[in-house]
Design a protein around this motif. Sequence first.
Motif, PDB file in Angstrom:
ATOM      1  N   THR A   1       0.838  -1.209   0.000  1.00  0.00           N
ATOM      2  CA  THR A   1       0.000   0.000   0.000  1.00  0.00           C
ATOM      3  C   THR A   1       0.870   1.255   0.000  1.00  0.00           C
ATOM      4  OG1 THR A   1      -1.531  -1.248   1.373  1.00  0.00           O
ATOM      5  CG2 THR A   1      -1.974   1.081   1.144  1.00  0.00           C
ATOM      6  N   VAL A   2       1.808   1.289   0.952  1.00  0.00           N
ATOM      7  CA  VAL A   2       2.640   2.490   1.091  1.00  0.00           C
ATOM      8  C   VAL A   2       3.476   2.720  -0.166  1.00  0.00           C
ATOM      9  CG1 VAL A   2       4.642   3.406   2.321  1.00  0.00           C
ATOM     10  CG2 VAL A   2       2.714   2.493   3.595  1.00  0.00           C
ATOM     11  N   SER A   3       4.172   1.662  -0.621  1.00  0.00           N
ATOM     12  CA  SER A   3       5.093   1.881  -1.745  1.00  0.00           C
ATOM     13  C   SER A   3       4.330   2.222  -3.027  1.00  0.00           C
ATOM     14  CB  SER A   3       5.990   0.663  -1.945  1.00  0.00           C
ATOM     15  OG  SER A   3       5.190  -0.477  -2.098  1.00  0.00           O
ATOM     16  N   SER A   4       3.216   1.507  -3.285  1.00  0.00           N
ATOM     17  CA  SER A   4       2.517   1.772  -4.544  1.00  0.00           C
ATOM     18  C   SER A   4       1.873   3.149  -4.540  1.00  0.00           C
ATOM     19  CB  SER A   4       1.471   0.682  -4.815  1.00  0.00           C
ATOM     20  OG  SER A   4       0.530   0.666  -3.781  1.00  0.00           O
ATOM     21  N   MET A   5       1.268   3.538  -3.414  1.00  0.00           N
ATOM     22  CA  MET A   5       0.602   4.848  -3.364  1.00  0.00           C
ATOM     23  C   MET A   5       1.619   5.969  -3.483  1.00  0.00           C
ATOM     24  SD  MET A   5      -2.571   4.658  -3.252  1.00  0.00           S
ATOM     25  CE  MET A   5      -3.388   3.126  -3.508  1.00  0.00           C
ATOM     26  N   ILE A   6       2.701   5.862  -2.697  1.00  0.00           N
ATOM     27  CA  ILE A   6       3.697   6.942  -2.735  1.00  0.00           C
ATOM     28  C   ILE A   6       4.336   7.006  -4.116  1.00  0.00           C
ATOM     29  CG2 ILE A   6       5.929   7.711  -1.811  1.00  0.00           C
ATOM     30  CD1 ILE A   6       4.999   6.794   0.904  1.00  0.00           C
ATOM     31  N   PHE A   7       4.627   5.846  -4.682  1.00  0.00           N
ATOM     32  CA  PHE A   7       5.239   5.827  -6.028  1.00  0.00           C
ATOM     33  C   PHE A   7       4.306   6.502  -7.041  1.00  0.00           C
ATOM     34  CE2 PHE A   7       5.577   3.716 -10.165  1.00  0.00           C
ATOM     35  CZ  PHE A   7       6.870   4.065 -10.494  1.00  0.00           C
ATOM     36  N   LEU A   8       3.045   6.089  -7.031  1.00  0.00           N
ATOM     37  CA  LEU A   8       2.104   6.631  -8.025  1.00  0.00           C
ATOM     38  C   LEU A   8       1.883   8.132  -7.826  1.00  0.00           C
ATOM     39  CD1 LEU A   8      -0.526   3.755  -8.081  1.00  0.00           C
ATOM     40  CD2 LEU A   8       0.777   4.557 -10.036  1.00  0.00           C
ATOM     41  N   VAL A   9       1.676   8.515  -6.564  1.00  0.00           N
ATOM     42  CA  VAL A   9       1.368   9.928  -6.301  1.00  0.00           C
ATOM     43  C   VAL A   9       2.583  10.811  -6.601  1.00  0.00           C
ATOM     44  CG1 VAL A   9       0.855  11.580  -4.464  1.00  0.00           C
ATOM     45  CG2 VAL A   9      -0.480   9.496  -4.654  1.00  0.00           C
ATOM     46  N   GLN A  10       3.756  10.383  -6.112  1.00  0.00           N
ATOM     47  CA  GLN A  10       4.945  11.218  -6.330  1.00  0.00           C
ATOM     48  C   GLN A  10       5.289  11.301  -7.819  1.00  0.00           C
ATOM     49  OE1 GLN A  10       6.340  13.128  -4.179  1.00  0.00           O
ATOM     50  NE2 GLN A  10       5.264  12.409  -2.370  1.00  0.00           N
ATOM     51  N   ASN A  11       5.088  10.184  -8.495  1.00  0.00           N
ATOM     52  CA  ASN A  11       5.346  10.148  -9.939  1.00  0.00           C
ATOM     53  C   ASN A  11       4.419  11.122 -10.660  1.00  0.00           C
ATOM     54  OD1 ASN A  11       7.111   8.968 -11.603  1.00  0.00           O
ATOM     55  ND2 ASN A  11       5.873   7.168 -12.054  1.00  0.00           N
ATOM     56  N   TYR A  12       3.179  11.126 -10.192  1.00  0.00           N
ATOM     57  CA  TYR A  12       2.141  11.957 -10.830  1.00  0.00           C
ATOM     58  C   TYR A  12       2.412  13.434 -10.596  1.00  0.00           C
ATOM     59  CZ  TYR A  12      -2.603  13.868 -11.443  1.00  0.00           C
ATOM     60  OH  TYR A  12      -3.693  14.606 -11.806  1.00  0.00           O
ATOM     61  N   ILE A  13       2.642  13.807  -9.304  1.00  0.00           N
ATOM     62  CA  ILE A  13       2.760  15.244  -9.033  1.00  0.00           C
ATOM     63  C   ILE A  13       4.090  15.813  -9.486  1.00  0.00           C
ATOM     64  CG2 ILE A  13       1.084  15.271  -7.140  1.00  0.00           C
ATOM     65  CD1 ILE A  13       3.301  15.289  -5.170  1.00  0.00           C
ATOM     66  N   SER A  14       5.088  14.938  -9.690  1.00  0.00           N
ATOM     67  CA  SER A  14       6.357  15.490 -10.159  1.00  0.00           C
ATOM     68  C   SER A  14       6.477  15.415 -11.681  1.00  0.00           C
ATOM     69  CB  SER A  14       7.522  14.764  -9.492  1.00  0.00           C
ATOM     70  OG  SER A  14       7.441  13.398  -9.804  1.00  0.00           O
ATOM     71  N   SER A  15       5.448  14.855 -12.332  1.00  0.00           N
ATOM     72  CA  SER A  15       5.523  14.758 -13.797  1.00  0.00           C
ATOM     73  C   SER A  15       5.304  16.137 -14.405  1.00  0.00           C
ATOM     74  CB  SER A  15       4.459  13.785 -14.317  1.00  0.00           C
ATOM     75  OG  SER A  15       3.188  14.336 -14.144  1.00  0.00           O
ATOM     76  N   LYS A  16       5.959  16.360 -15.531  1.00  0.00           N
ATOM     77  CA  LYS A  16       5.867  17.680 -16.156  1.00  0.00           C
ATOM     78  C   LYS A  16       4.514  17.886 -16.816  1.00  0.00           C
ATOM     79  CE  LYS A  16      10.716  18.549 -16.968  1.00  0.00           C
ATOM     80  NZ  LYS A  16      11.817  18.362 -17.899  1.00  0.00           N
ATOM     81  N   THR A  17       3.972  16.799 -17.368  1.00  0.00           N
ATOM     82  CA  THR A  17       2.721  16.931 -18.122  1.00  0.00           C
ATOM     83  C   THR A  17       1.503  17.051 -17.213  1.00  0.00           C
ATOM     84  OG1 THR A  17       2.686  14.557 -18.243  1.00  0.00           O
ATOM     85  CG2 THR A  17       3.520  15.712 -20.170  1.00  0.00           C
ATOM     86  N   LYS A  18       1.657  16.583 -15.939  1.00  0.00           N
ATOM     87  CA  LYS A  18       0.558  16.582 -14.974  1.00  0.00           C
ATOM     88  C   LYS A  18      -0.646  15.777 -15.465  1.00  0.00           C
ATOM     89  CE  LYS A  18       1.733  20.872 -12.728  1.00  0.00           C
ATOM     90  NZ  LYS A  18       1.300  22.178 -12.302  1.00  0.00           N
TER      91      LYS A  18
END
Lengths: 299, 169
Positions: free
Chosen positions: A57-74
């Motif tokens: 739960t922790v790794s997948s959520m943090i990975f997905l969320v951090q990946n999403y908010i740090s992406s340039k395209t949003k």
Amino acid sequence: MLIDKTDTSHSKDPAEVAIDHVANSYDHIILHLPSLGVFDFSITKHVFLLILVALITVSSMIFLVQNYISSKTKIPGKTMNFIEMIILYMRENVLKGFIGEKYYKDWDALVYTIFFFFLIGNFLGLIPIFDFLGFINYLAGGIPVVKDLIHGGNTVTANINLNFALATITFCAFTIAGIRRYGFFHHWKNLAPPGLAWPLYFIVVPIEVMAMLIRPISLTLRLAGNMMGGHLALIIFTQLFIIEIAKNYGIFAALGGSIFSVSLSIGVILLEIIVAFIQAYVFALLTAVYIGMGVNVDH
Amino acid sequence: MDNPLFIIDPGLFIWSIIIFLLVLFILKRYAWTPLLNFIDEREKEISDSLAMAESAKADLEQVREESEKILNEAKNQSKSIVSDGKQRAEQSANTILNDAKQKSDEFVLDAKKKIDVEKKRAIKEIKEEVVDLSLDLASQVLQRNVKDEDNNKFVQSSLKEINTDEAKS
């Protein structure tokens, strides 16, 4: 469950095999740890599963969320889009709807975490990784660590202890929410609705107290019963049914029966996927509803 | 309870609470808060850009109205310039015409006056000639010289006659 050749204590009773598939195993403790009174901190299979669910739960959520908010395209990916949809749906319909605009921000993290924690726990129980490990163990003739892992059910959310622990957290949450909103004494006074004839309070107050205490129990049993039921149905259709036919009518009849049992099991698994989702949602929803009842007594 | 499905396991209970609270804490810090902030920001961005689009539309409408107003003003101005020009041209044409007329009138009047003067002078000269001739003729007829006194009397009366005749005519 595949029979462990190295385990001589294994019971062949079909009912016990079925229950062993959903219950925790106390005969095969993975890691012995010291006890503190009644609290035995040893890592059983369900503690191991609990840690696994937490890590995923922790790794997948943090990975997905951090990946999403740090992406340039949003632009969210498919999984992130799905998670965002759930979060927005729950925020608009569950949190704002039951707890209200003013207080929902204090409790949103709890409701989201409960939902995703149970969702991943329920789904992990549906994936037969431990049955696959059992198969490998069977072929290898017994592998020390794997041997302990394949005993006991792999649906940790079917365990009443875990469910009761989370229901206790929900109980604490709605009590704290009420106390924070109305103060300690006023919160407990809210159990008795004002404006009743005084003799009625002798009936109403015990009923209200019971209703409050029953809430965590109902949360526990609802989730555990749902998760257990599906898995018991699966083990009965896929294994006990075949074993019984093979015992009574021979191996070829069992092969014929397996066509029936496999098709039935596919249906049950599809149903279980829906149940896994719904039960996670129901637990999160009821948490929000109870918090809302604690916070919005005047409404 | 002997049923393994309902074994009370305080160890697992405590593990569950500790692990769930840890998960809650970590996810709140690293997943939910950033994600919800991100969503809020994006929602704000969307509503801001919608508002901006709306105001840009309003600005455009205003600019369009202004340009229309300016165009109308320019049209009106050009019209008034043209009509002004026309009026002025007409005016100046009229003055020129009037001037010319006046001048020509004056010229004619002058010419008439001059003709009159010349005419009078000519008539006077003719009269004098006529008097001389008539005196000559009369003296010849009478065969004698009338005394100067008579002469003058005669001349004066004849002149009076001529003058009254002229006045009559």
